[in-house]
Design an enzyme around this catalytic site. Structure first.
Site: not given
Ligand code: APR
Length: 251
Positions: A26, A105, A123, A131, A155
């Site tokens: 994310a 992800q 994901h 559907c 459907c």
């Molecule tokens: N650049 C680099 N890293 C960043 C930035 C940025 N600008 N902003 C935030 N981060 C880092 C944070 O420090 C954190 O380690 O991105 C990471 C986000 O972590 P999560 O929010 O846990 O996201 P993610 O690891 O993708 O979660 C995995 O969890 O809920 C499920 O399906 C959902 O795909 C997701 C999965």
């Protein structure tokens, strides 16, 4: 070593690499305006992850849909969400024939929008619906996203966003494609992920065990940093990836 030395070192490693794989979470989309799931401003600080549990979606469809629509679809429809410079560098490296795949992800479609062709959506993807009765697929643009859970025009079955809910399996092509990419790369970049969610979080370890150099970009250390990461760069991926790209000399 300070970040500018680390950026130089990352560029040296990647300039020699023939099969780079990006593994994104994310944080990669944070500079596109999409909040992460955990940490400051995280989605799970405001919403109960249970609303994305597959059994809850079927048993409490209206409640689950209300939250999903608010968190993902209303949020996106109110803003112009587009790839940031970090996404663009990964697409450039694929065009230059050095990045073999992105394993993401994220469900925001931004790697595809940025131009990457080989994207393993571990994901799934919120830009599509499926559907639950007849399996027909729709793009989000093709359906009315009202407060009522969406229904199949063929459907009448309940539609589900084509991303993976908690309790669902990983799409086979994404799962096996990701493992294959991790087994066959010589440089693996972990970008913006806390590494909290399995089985996605086991992919970097596969690359490590197969001898790939592990570079990590994050705002803060993750579960990987003191474990498998060879080179950790602290900062925003939308800034660090372009800084590395300016020093790359493919050899
Ligand atoms: N650049 C680099 N890293 C960043 C930035 C940025 N600008 N902003 C935030 N981060 C880092 C944070 O420090 C954190 O380690 O991105 C990471 C986000 O972590 P999560 O929010 O846990 O996201 P993610 O690891 O993708 O979660 C995995 O969890 O809920 C499920 O399906 C959902 O795909 C997701 C999965």
């Amino acid at each position: 070593m300070n970040n500018s030395d680390k950026i130089k070192q990352a560029a040296e490693i990647l300039s020699k690499a023939k099969r780079i794989v990006g593994f994104t979470g994310a944080g990669t989309s944070a500079e596109s305006g999409i909040p992460p799931f955990r940490g400051e401003g995280g989605i799970w600080n405001k919403y109960d992850p249970n609303s994305l549990d597959i059994d809850f979606y079927y048993s409490h469809t209206k409640d689950s849909w209300r939250i999903i629509r608010e968190v993902f679809y209303n949020f996106f429809s109110n803003k112009e969400i587009k790839p940031n410079p970090g996404h663009e560098v990964l697409a450039k490296w694929e065009k230059e024939g050095r990045l073999s795949a992105v394993i993401t992800q994220n469900i925001d479609d931004l790697h595809t929008v940025a131009g990457n062709k080989t994207v393993y959506e571990f994901h799934g993807n919120m830009a599509r619906f499926v559907c639950t009765h007849c399996g027909k697929k729709f793009t989000a643009k093709e359906i009315q996203l009202t407060e009522n859970p969406p229904r199949c025009e063929d459907c009448g079955g309940l539609l589900k966003p084509d991303f993976i809910f908690f309790g669902e399996g990983i799409p086979e092509n994404a799962y096996y494609g990701s493992i294959n990419a991790a087994e066959n790369c010589d440089a693996f970049i972990i970008i913006g992920t806390s590494g909290q969610v399995s089985p996605a979080n086991m992919i970097p370890g596969i690359a490590k065990r197969n001898g790939a150099k592990i570079i990590e970009i994050n705002m803060e250390p993750s579960t990987y940093t003191n474990y498998i990461t060879d080179l950790y760069l602290e900062g925003k991926s939308g800034e660090i990836l372009p800084a590395i790209d300016t020093l790359i000399k493919w050899c």
